[in-house]
Design an enzyme around this catalytic site. Structure first.
Site, PDB file in Angstrom:
ATOM      1  N   ASP A 221      -4.673  -5.447  -6.329  1.00 31.87           N
ATOM      2  CA  ASP A 221      -3.706  -4.542  -6.942  1.00 31.87           C
ATOM      3  C   ASP A 221      -3.435  -5.045  -8.358  1.00 31.87           C
ATOM      4  O   ASP A 221      -4.281  -5.695  -8.945  1.00 31.87           O
ATOM      5  CB  ASP A 221      -2.433  -4.467  -6.087  1.00 31.87           C
ATOM      6  CG  ASP A 221      -1.742  -3.103  -6.170  1.00 31.87           C
ATOM      7  OD1 ASP A 221      -1.350  -2.733  -7.295  1.00 31.87           O
ATOM      8  OD2 ASP A 221      -1.593  -2.417  -5.150  1.00 31.87           O
ATOM      9  N   HIS A 244      -5.983  -4.237 -10.692  1.00 30.42           N
ATOM     10  CA  HIS A 244      -5.614  -2.956 -11.298  1.00 30.42           C
ATOM     11  C   HIS A 244      -5.027  -3.122 -12.692  1.00 30.42           C
ATOM     12  O   HIS A 244      -4.416  -2.194 -13.224  1.00 30.42           O
ATOM     13  CB  HIS A 244      -4.625  -2.211 -10.394  1.00 30.42           C
ATOM     14  CG  HIS A 244      -5.223  -1.769  -9.099  1.00 30.42           C
ATOM     15  ND1 HIS A 244      -4.525  -1.035  -8.152  1.00 30.42           N
ATOM     16  CD2 HIS A 244      -6.466  -1.941  -8.569  1.00 30.42           C
ATOM     17  CE1 HIS A 244      -5.296  -0.799  -7.104  1.00 30.42           C
ATOM     18  NE2 HIS A 244      -6.477  -1.340  -7.329  1.00 30.42           N
TER      19      HIS A 244
END
Length: 397
Positions: A221, A244
């Site tokens: 993430d 991310h």
């Protein structure tokens, strides 16, 4: 004669006073082994760690908790203040291990929590969240999976240092800084599989004066995520990937929400990440904001979305389709951003139709896609461009 004799005696007295004063200045040290901790990776040592903490916290003098080499199994542990001193160092030469059965701590919000502490430093060590089993459960769409525990959280605390710590395979977030002031995170290494769900590297919210330096983060993430209420945040020399990217947001989930301001992200590298520098907000009403943001000296290596503002964030299209974000984004500078995009659109500024982005500045941006200039896409974004700009700016001036 008496005068000559008094000089050595006086000097000796001075040395004795100096010796005892220096001895008293040495911090008290508490070895977790002395409290029954077992470095075998199988025996729950949480009570032993908490007993060492109780001694250090109750001391009126500076104190050190020492964790020798070995693997220490810990179930949930809450290290609670207020303490009688503001100088507790936790020196870790070993590895703290979460239970292999993710059900044991999976329904707790945190694995290791420090709350209402002041002047705590963590130096070295490894935190192994053993989260792979829970990730597999979540990927199987099993509705009975626990949400997972954050590996390390500091909440409502001040003057915190996290130095040289490694966090691997967290069930959920790796490190969370919530409601804190004056926190320094330096030389941290975070690692988890690139497809591990919700394993943000470092999350900062409702905090001021946080610095994140000289760290390497690879996860499933955001490498660093910035939540509502974060102010005066400095991020420097961070290598991100997989992951991310570095994200401000998501913001605007709540109608009444604290804003984010005065954030600097500098000297950062992104490798194979989904995003580079990102600001995202929910596509629904909110009084939140993001302003005075500087992204500078960023290198992109094959990044899907090197520069992105997404104000239409709406996971699973629940509670927000067709609505405009109320979050106001203003005064954002992108300075010396260069490298390669993994997609045609290297700059995507998708701002709110209700509250257009204002004061967006592109300065010396060069992004390439397959040896050609990348493209830029803007919606409701006002600002200016200067220096060498590639792709050409799409901002309204």
């Amino acid at each position: 004669m008496s005068t000559s004799m008094s000089l050595p005696i006086s000097f000796l007295t001075f040395l004795l006073i100096l010796f005892f004063s220096s001895s008293l200045a040495i911090p008290l040290s508490y070895n977790v082994l002395s409290f029954g901790a077992r470095p075998d990776g199988r025996t729950d040592s949480a009570k032993s760690f908490l007993a060492a903490w109780a001694k250090a916290c109750a001391s009126a003098e500076a104190a050190t908790i020492y964790v020798p080499r070995g693997r220490y199994l810990l179930h949930n542990a809450v290290f609670q203040g207020q303490c009688k001193n503001n100088d507790i160092t936790i020196r870790i030469d070993g590895t703290l291990v979460a239970p292999a059965d993710y059900h044991v701590i999976g329904n707790a919000e945190n694995w290791i929590l420090f709350e209402h502490v002041n002047g705590v430093s963590i130096n070295g060590g490894v935190l192994d969240g053993q989260g792979a089993g829970l990730w597999a459960c979540k990927k199987s769409d099993n509705s009975n999976c626990p949400s997972g525990a954050t590996t390390l959280r500091f909440s409502n605390s001040n003057n915190v240092v996290i130095n040289g710590l490694a966090s691997v395979d967290s069930q959920k977030f790796h490190i969370v800084i919530n409601g804190c002031n004056h926190v320094k995170v330096q030389g941290v290494k975070v690692s988890a599989s690139g497809d591990s769900p919700n394993t943000d590297g470092i999350h900062v919210q409702s905090s001021s004066g946080v610095t994140i330096l000289d760290s390497k983060i690879g996860t499933g993430d955001d490498c660093v995520s910035v939540g509502p209420g974060a102010t005066n945040l400095w991020i420097e020399n961070v290598a991100c990937g997989p992951g991310h990217g570095i994200s401000i947001g998501s913001l605007g989930k709540e109608h009444q929400e604290a804003g984010v301001q005065n954030v600097t992200v500098t000297a950062v590298t992104f490798t194979g990440t989904k995003n580079g520098v990102r600001i995202k907000s929910w596509g629904r009403p909110s009084n939140g904001f993001a302003r005075n943001i500087l992204f500078q000296h960023a290198l992109m290596n094959n990044v899907d979305n090197p520069i992105i503002i997404d104000q239409n964030y709406c996971p699973d299209n629940n509670n927000c389709p067709g609505q405009a974000s109320g979050v106001k984004i203003s005064d954002v500078i992108y300075q010396d951003i260069h490298g390669t995009s993994a997609t045609e659109v290297g700059v995507k500024l998708d701002c709110s139709s209700k509250n257009p982005c204002t004061g967006i500045s592109l300065e010396d941006v060069k992004l390439i896609y397959k040896n050609q200039p990348a493209e830029a896409s803007c919606a409701n974004a006002d600002g200016s461009a200067s220096g060498f700009i590639l792709p050409n700016s799409c901002l309204k001036t």
